[in-house]
Design a protein around this motif. Structure first.
Motif, mmCIF file in Angstrom:
data_model
loop_
_atom_site.group_PDB
_atom_site.id
_atom_site.type_symbol
_atom_site.label_atom_id
_atom_site.label_comp_id
_atom_site.label_asym_id
_atom_site.label_seq_id
_atom_site.Cartn_x
_atom_site.Cartn_y
_atom_site.Cartn_z
ATOM 1 N N TYR A 368 37.950 -4.610 11.253
ATOM 2 C CA TYR A 368 37.499 -3.988 10.081
ATOM 3 C C TYR A 368 37.212 -2.633 10.507
ATOM 4 C CZ TYR A 368 34.004 -2.718 6.289
ATOM 5 O OH TYR A 368 33.430 -1.998 5.357
ATOM 6 N N GLU A 369 36.754 -2.421 11.724
ATOM 7 C CA GLU A 369 36.485 -1.005 11.970
ATOM 8 C C GLU A 369 37.641 -0.023 12.178
ATOM 9 O OE1 GLU A 369 35.440 -3.352 15.847
ATOM 10 O OE2 GLU A 369 35.137 -3.717 13.703
ATOM 11 N N ASP A 370 38.788 -0.580 12.389
ATOM 12 C CA ASP A 370 39.936 0.380 12.180
ATOM 13 C C ASP A 370 40.313 0.562 10.770
ATOM 14 O OD1 ASP A 370 40.268 -0.471 14.871
ATOM 15 O OD2 ASP A 370 41.367 -2.012 14.676
ATOM 16 N N VAL A 371 40.017 -0.172 9.721
ATOM 17 C CA VAL A 371 40.281 0.102 8.488
ATOM 18 C C VAL A 371 39.241 0.954 8.086
ATOM 19 C CG1 VAL A 371 40.399 -1.014 6.180
ATOM 20 C CG2 VAL A 371 41.236 -2.385 8.124
ATOM 21 N N TYR A 399 31.441 7.687 1.876
ATOM 22 C CA TYR A 399 32.419 7.531 0.537
ATOM 23 C C TYR A 399 33.551 6.508 1.449
ATOM 24 C CZ TYR A 399 30.901 12.157 -1.260
ATOM 25 O OH TYR A 399 30.282 13.173 -1.730
ATOM 26 N N ALA A 400 33.573 6.399 2.506
ATOM 27 C CA ALA A 400 34.710 5.324 3.070
ATOM 28 C C ALA A 400 34.212 3.884 2.566
ATOM 29 C CB ALA A 400 34.759 5.273 4.479
ATOM 30 N N VAL A 401 33.080 3.531 2.683
ATOM 31 C CA VAL A 401 32.770 2.315 2.211
ATOM 32 C C VAL A 401 32.995 1.934 0.870
ATOM 33 C CG1 VAL A 401 31.000 0.670 1.933
ATOM 34 C CG2 VAL A 401 31.195 1.879 4.039
ATOM 35 N N GLN A 402 32.697 3.087 0.009
ATOM 36 C CA GLN A 402 32.769 3.159 -1.481
ATOM 37 C C GLN A 402 34.397 2.919 -1.837
ATOM 38 O OE1 GLN A 402 31.094 6.592 -2.952
ATOM 39 N NE2 GLN A 402 28.907 5.789 -2.681
ATOM 40 N N PHE A 403 35.151 3.668 -1.188
ATOM 41 C CA PHE A 403 36.635 3.507 -1.312
ATOM 42 C C PHE A 403 36.954 2.347 -0.910
ATOM 43 C CE2 PHE A 403 40.805 4.307 0.747
ATOM 44 C CZ PHE A 403 41.347 4.946 -0.539
ATOM 45 N N LEU A 404 36.629 1.726 0.175
ATOM 46 C CA LEU A 404 37.266 0.162 0.417
ATOM 47 C C LEU A 404 36.702 -0.890 -0.519
ATOM 48 C CD1 LEU A 404 37.127 0.605 4.111
ATOM 49 C CD2 LEU A 404 39.130 0.645 2.877
ATOM 50 N N GLN A 405 35.640 -0.531 -1.309
ATOM 51 C CA GLN A 405 35.304 -1.664 -2.268
ATOM 52 C C GLN A 405 36.243 -2.045 -3.238
ATOM 53 O OE1 GLN A 405 31.414 -0.362 -3.474
ATOM 54 N NE2 GLN A 405 30.377 -1.074 -1.926
ATOM 55 N N LYS A 407 39.596 -3.336 -4.098
ATOM 56 C CA LYS A 407 40.631 -4.249 -3.487
ATOM 57 C C LYS A 407 41.810 -3.525 -3.221
ATOM 58 C CE LYS A 407 42.392 -9.014 -3.715
ATOM 59 N NZ LYS A 407 42.315 -10.176 -4.515
ATOM 60 N N GLU A 408 42.470 -2.952 -4.208
ATOM 61 C CA GLU A 408 43.777 -2.120 -4.036
ATOM 62 C C GLU A 408 43.619 -1.239 -2.863
ATOM 63 O OE1 GLU A 408 46.894 0.336 -6.404
ATOM 64 O OE2 GLU A 408 45.555 -1.199 -7.642
ATOM 65 N N ASN A 409 42.654 -0.671 -2.684
ATOM 66 C CA ASN A 409 42.394 0.752 -1.671
ATOM 67 C C ASN A 409 42.399 -0.033 -0.424
ATOM 68 O OD1 ASN A 409 42.694 2.831 -3.537
ATOM 69 N ND2 ASN A 409 40.242 3.108 -3.493
ATOM 70 N N ALA A 410 41.551 -1.026 -0.341
ATOM 71 C CA ALA A 410 41.302 -1.840 0.839
ATOM 72 C C ALA A 410 42.463 -2.348 1.327
ATOM 73 C CB ALA A 410 40.394 -3.073 0.883
ATOM 74 N N ASN A 411 43.557 -2.960 0.644
ATOM 75 C CA ASN A 411 44.758 -3.607 1.034
ATOM 76 C C ASN A 411 45.532 -2.901 1.312
ATOM 77 O OD1 ASN A 411 44.005 -6.313 0.512
ATOM 78 N ND2 ASN A 411 44.532 -6.319 -1.661
ATOM 79 N N ARG A 412 45.874 -1.589 0.773
ATOM 80 C CA ARG A 412 46.782 -0.541 1.088
ATOM 81 C C ARG A 412 46.462 0.050 2.411
ATOM 82 N NH1 ARG A 412 45.750 3.048 -2.328
ATOM 83 N NH2 ARG A 412 46.404 2.187 -4.098
ATOM 84 N N THR A 413 45.196 0.234 2.583
ATOM 85 C CA THR A 413 44.334 0.742 4.020
ATOM 86 C C THR A 413 44.850 -0.233 5.019
ATOM 87 O OG1 THR A 413 42.903 2.213 2.832
ATOM 88 C CG2 THR A 413 42.497 1.874 5.162
ATOM 89 N N PHE A 414 44.598 -1.274 4.864
ATOM 90 C CA PHE A 414 44.942 -2.440 5.993
ATOM 91 C C PHE A 414 46.323 -2.616 6.155
ATOM 92 C CE2 PHE A 414 46.508 -6.605 7.049
ATOM 93 C CZ PHE A 414 45.497 -6.953 7.981
ATOM 94 N N GLU A 415 47.327 -2.271 5.245
ATOM 95 C CA GLU A 415 48.726 -2.165 5.501
ATOM 96 C C GLU A 415 49.060 -0.888 6.222
ATOM 97 O OE1 GLU A 415 50.958 -4.511 5.206
ATOM 98 O OE2 GLU A 415 49.390 -5.912 4.312
#
Length: 448
Positions: A368-371, A399-405, A407-415
């Motif tokens: 998670y910390e990598d994402v 801002y990063a935490v808000q961005f990852l809330q 789902k689409e941003n979170a999935n894209r960043t994970f990939e």
């Protein structure tokens, strides 16, 4: 319950599931009782509806639902237990069996599977790639310096317009004979002269004073339909169809003067005392620009590796199954679209399989910390486009935490993190040969 698998090809299989009454009767009876406790039907108090009454009214639909649930659970568990690596999702096979759905049926269902191919990823130090080190050319450097100085400069209102000025104007649509078009478009608009690519039109807007008038082809001047639509306060569709000339009347000329290269300016940009002269300022901007170029170089290196590994690993896919799966899961997908897009889909799928194999073989973890770190880096880069001064760490983290809330941003960043770790692993094995190159030469190379 009986479940079997039959291979129908190297990368295809059919799973057969047979369900007897003993497998589903208990689940159906429980579902009926649960519904009886919650049902509100005329003539009965809530929770007092007899299960037999529910069975008469809704028994068949409950049976269908419970059998479907049992099938889904059974198939998912079987795939997990057998450690089957499937592509897409199982497709129910079409059959002609006619079930009575009367709680005495023995059901049999077939599911087609597309299987992932078995392969090894072959990477070694014998694989050589060029890692470009891009140097900032004079034109790019001067453009960046100019933009930064203007960002911290002062606004003025010169009498005569120049190429980098902003014009506040009144625009009026003209008829073919040059007169004002009755019922035509009229708007006040801000026009940035540095956005105008047509040299002839730009020349006609330079040297203008307040209340001067010129006739211009506004669509040719602004080119982009979105910018034109905003300037004229009309829809993008209307803007793209616009053919008329416009009368432009200058109401004001604004100019953003460049900031002086003094200590106050340096301190605002880099912190007090970090830079003390123009040479130091230029050195810092060169570092920033070449840092941005590094991303371009990494992108090319990753693309070169991507193409090379795909060329080396020529394993097959269950193409016919995947085509049917794409059609089954995308109702609006036409045969023409499928034919045109399948090769790209298959190429991306092959890369995903290679990527997953590298991750698995090397026990690579994505934490998670990598994402979060990747999200922070992305947002920091966006903010630095407008100001070289970094955001405070706590604000950037928020801002990063808000961005990852999202789902689409979170999935894209994970990939993105997954891809980054994959390429880092590959680069740790292959041989990278550094080569310095000017930015303009790199752009030419990248177009090939």
């Amino acid at each position: 319950m009986n479940i079997t698998q039959e291979k129908t090809g190297n990368l295809n299989a059919v799973v057969k599931i047979k369900i007897a009454p003993a497998d589903y009767t208990g689940k159906v009876d429980k579902a009926i009782k649960d519904q009886a406790k919650k049902a509100q039907l005329p003539g009965f108090r809530k929770g007092m509806v007899p299960p037999a009454h529910i069975k008469r009214m809704y028994g068949k639909s409950i049976l269908v639902e419970e059998v479907n649930n049992l099938l889904n659970d059974t198939l998912s568990n079987y795939i997990a237990e057998q450690k089957l690596e499937i592509l897409g999702q199982p497709l129910p096979a079409i059959n002609e069996r006619d079930f009575k759905w009367d709680n005495t049926d023995e059901f049999e269902f077939d599911y087609e599977l597309g299987l992932a191919p078995a392969f090894d990823v072959n990477i070694s130090s014998k694989d050589k790639f060029t890692q470009y080190v891009i140097k900032a050319d004079k034109e790019t450097l001067e453009s960046r310096i100019k933009n930064i100085r203007r960002s911290y400069g002062k606004m003025s209102n010169p009498e005569v317009s120049a190429e980098d000025d902003v014009l506040y104007t009144e625009l009026t649509e003209l008829a073919s004979d040059g007169s004002v078009l009755e019922g035509g478009v009229a708007s006040t608009a801000t026009i940035r002269l540095d956005q105008i690519k047509d040299k002839k039109i730009l020349k006609s807007l330079v040297g203008l004073k307040k209340d001067d008038e010129v006739t211009i082809d506004i669509q040719k001047a602004l080119e982009d339909a979105a910018i034109l639509a905003k300037a004229l306060n009309i829809s993008e569709e209307a803007a793209s169809e616009l053919k008329s000339n416009f009368k432009l009347v200058v109401k004001n000329v604004n100019r953003l003067e460049e900031s002086d290269l003094n200590q106050e300016f340096f301190d605002k940009l880099f912190g007090e005392g970090t830079v003390t002269d123009e040479a130091g300022f230029r050195e810092k901007i060169t570092e920033e620009v070449e840092g941005m170029f590094k991303q371009d170089a990494e992108r090319k290196l990753s693309n070169d590796i991507y193409e090379d590994l795909l060329k080396k690993h020529t394993f097959e896919l269950p193409d016919e199954f995947l085509r049917r799966w794409l059609k089954a899961t995308n109702e609006k997908l036409t045969d023409e679209e499928l034919a045109e897009g399948y090769d790209d889909f298959a190429k991306n799928l092959k890369w995903t399989l290679i990527e997953n194999k590298i991750i698995k073989d090397n026990s690579i973890e994505i934490k998670y910390e990598d994402v979060v770190a990747a999200a922070k880096a992305k947002l920091d880069a966006q903010f630095r486009m407008y100001s070289p001064s970094p955001l405070p760490e706590d604000q950037l983290a928020q801002y990063a935490v808000q961005f990852l809330q999202d789902k689409e941003n979170a999935n894209r960043t994970f990939e993105e993190v997954k891809a980054l770790k994959t390429f880092e692993q590959i680069k740790s094995i292959v041989t990278l040969e550094e080569k310095a190159i000017d930015y303009d030469k790199f752009i030419e190379l990248d177009k090939k």
